[in-house]
Scaffold this motif. Structure first.
Motif, short mmCIF file in Angstrom:
data_model
loop_
_atom_site.label_atom_id
_atom_site.label_comp_id
_atom_site.label_asym_id
_atom_site.label_seq_id
_atom_site.Cartn_x
_atom_site.Cartn_y
_atom_site.Cartn_z
N ILE A 110 124.58 28.13 -125.64
CA ILE A 110 124.23 27.03 -124.75
C ILE A 110 124.19 27.47 -123.29
CG2 ILE A 110 125.08 25.17 -126.22
CD1 ILE A 110 127.66 25.20 -124.52
N ALA A 111 123.40 26.74 -122.53
CA ALA A 111 123.36 26.85 -121.08
C ALA A 111 123.31 25.43 -120.55
CB ALA A 111 122.12 27.62 -120.62
N VAL A 112 123.89 25.22 -119.37
CA VAL A 112 123.92 23.89 -118.77
C VAL A 112 123.44 23.98 -117.33
CG1 VAL A 112 125.35 21.90 -118.13
CG2 VAL A 112 125.83 23.14 -120.23
N ILE A 113 122.54 23.10 -116.98
CA ILE A 113 122.07 22.99 -115.60
C ILE A 113 122.84 21.85 -114.94
CG2 ILE A 113 120.10 22.46 -114.11
CD1 ILE A 113 118.32 23.55 -116.41
N LEU A 114 123.44 22.14 -113.80
CA LEU A 114 124.20 21.16 -113.03
C LEU A 114 123.45 20.88 -111.74
CD1 LEU A 114 127.68 22.86 -113.43
CD2 LEU A 114 126.79 20.95 -114.78
N SER A 115 123.65 19.68 -111.19
CA SER A 115 123.02 19.36 -109.92
C SER A 115 123.95 18.48 -109.09
CB SER A 115 121.69 18.63 -110.15
OG SER A 115 121.90 17.39 -110.77
N GLN A 116 123.60 18.33 -107.85
CA GLN A 116 124.38 17.49 -106.96
C GLN A 116 124.15 16.03 -107.35
OE1 GLN A 116 123.47 18.28 -102.90
NE2 GLN A 116 124.96 16.83 -102.12
N THR A 142 118.71 30.18 -127.03
CA THR A 142 119.65 29.40 -126.22
C THR A 142 119.15 27.97 -126.07
OG1 THR A 142 120.32 31.36 -124.99
CG2 THR A 142 120.76 29.25 -123.96
N THR A 143 120.04 27.02 -126.27
CA THR A 143 119.73 25.61 -126.03
C THR A 143 120.24 25.25 -124.64
OG1 THR A 143 119.94 25.11 -128.38
CG2 THR A 143 120.03 23.25 -126.86
N THR A 144 119.33 24.80 -123.78
CA THR A 144 119.69 24.45 -122.41
C THR A 144 119.76 22.94 -122.28
OG1 THR A 144 118.61 26.44 -121.58
CG2 THR A 144 119.05 24.69 -119.99
N ASP A 169 132.90 22.65 -122.14
CA ASP A 169 133.94 22.57 -123.17
C ASP A 169 133.47 21.72 -124.34
OD1 ASP A 169 136.84 22.83 -124.12
OD2 ASP A 169 136.58 20.64 -123.99
N ARG A 170 132.92 20.56 -124.06
CA ARG A 170 132.50 19.66 -125.14
C ARG A 170 131.34 20.24 -125.94
NH1 ARG A 170 136.90 16.85 -125.83
NH2 ARG A 170 137.47 15.71 -123.97
N LEU A 171 130.39 20.87 -125.26
CA LEU A 171 129.28 21.48 -125.98
C LEU A 171 129.74 22.66 -126.82
CD1 LEU A 171 126.48 21.35 -123.28
CD2 LEU A 171 126.59 20.04 -125.40
N GLN A 172 130.66 23.43 -126.31
CA GLN A 172 131.19 24.58 -127.06
C GLN A 172 131.90 24.12 -128.32
OE1 GLN A 172 133.92 27.05 -124.85
NE2 GLN A 172 133.01 28.87 -125.75
N ARG A 173 132.57 22.99 -128.27
CA ARG A 173 133.24 22.44 -129.46
C ARG A 173 132.23 22.03 -130.52
NH1 ARG A 173 138.70 19.76 -128.10
NH2 ARG A 173 139.15 20.66 -126.06
N ALA A 180 112.18 16.79 -117.40
CA ALA A 180 111.11 16.84 -118.39
C ALA A 180 111.29 17.98 -119.38
CB ALA A 180 109.75 16.96 -117.69
N LEU A 181 112.01 19.02 -118.99
CA LEU A 181 112.13 20.22 -119.83
C LEU A 181 113.39 20.28 -120.69
CD1 LEU A 181 110.98 22.95 -117.29
CD2 LEU A 181 109.73 22.13 -119.30
N PHE A 182 114.49 19.71 -120.21
CA PHE A 182 115.77 19.91 -120.88
C PHE A 182 116.42 18.58 -121.24
CE2 PHE A 182 115.15 23.37 -117.78
CZ PHE A 182 114.97 24.40 -118.68
N PRO A 183 117.05 18.50 -122.43
CA PRO A 183 117.69 17.25 -122.83
C PRO A 183 118.90 16.96 -121.94
CG PRO A 183 118.11 18.97 -124.46
CD PRO A 183 117.16 19.54 -123.45
N PRO A 184 118.96 15.74 -121.38
CA PRO A 184 120.10 15.39 -120.53
C PRO A 184 121.32 15.00 -121.35
CG PRO A 184 118.52 13.59 -120.55
CD PRO A 184 117.94 14.70 -121.37
#
Length: 76
Positions: free
Chosen positions: A26-32, A5-7, A70-74, A43-47
């Motif tokens: 894919i996995a996506v980390i979201l934040s406030q 998995t690419t995060t 959606d964009r990453l899935q495409r 430091a760990l995951f490409p923004p």
């Protein structure tokens, strides 16, 4: 997580999400937005970011997450 998995990390200063291509799940980390992601996550995951045009300067996290996924899935 699965080692294949690419995060990605959603961040205002990331790579344009429309340019990302991956064949991995894919996995996506979201934040406030006001707080942003932790430095350790940066430091760990490409923004990645959603380029905004006009007078819009931000999206709520649910909308941003849906667009990024959606964009990453495409790009798969």
């Amino acid at each position: 997580s699965d080692k294949n998995t690419t995060t990605f990390l959603a961040h205002v200063e990331g790579q344009d999400v429309r340019t990302i291509k991956t064949k991995n799940p894919i996995a996506v980390i979201l934040s406030q937005e006001s707080i942003g992601p932790r430095k350790e996550a940066l430091a760990l995951f490409p923004p990645v970011t959603i380029p905004l045009v006009g007078s819009m300067d931000s999206l709520n996290v649910a909308s941003a997450g849906a667009i990024v996924l959606d964009r990453l899935q495409r790009g798969l």
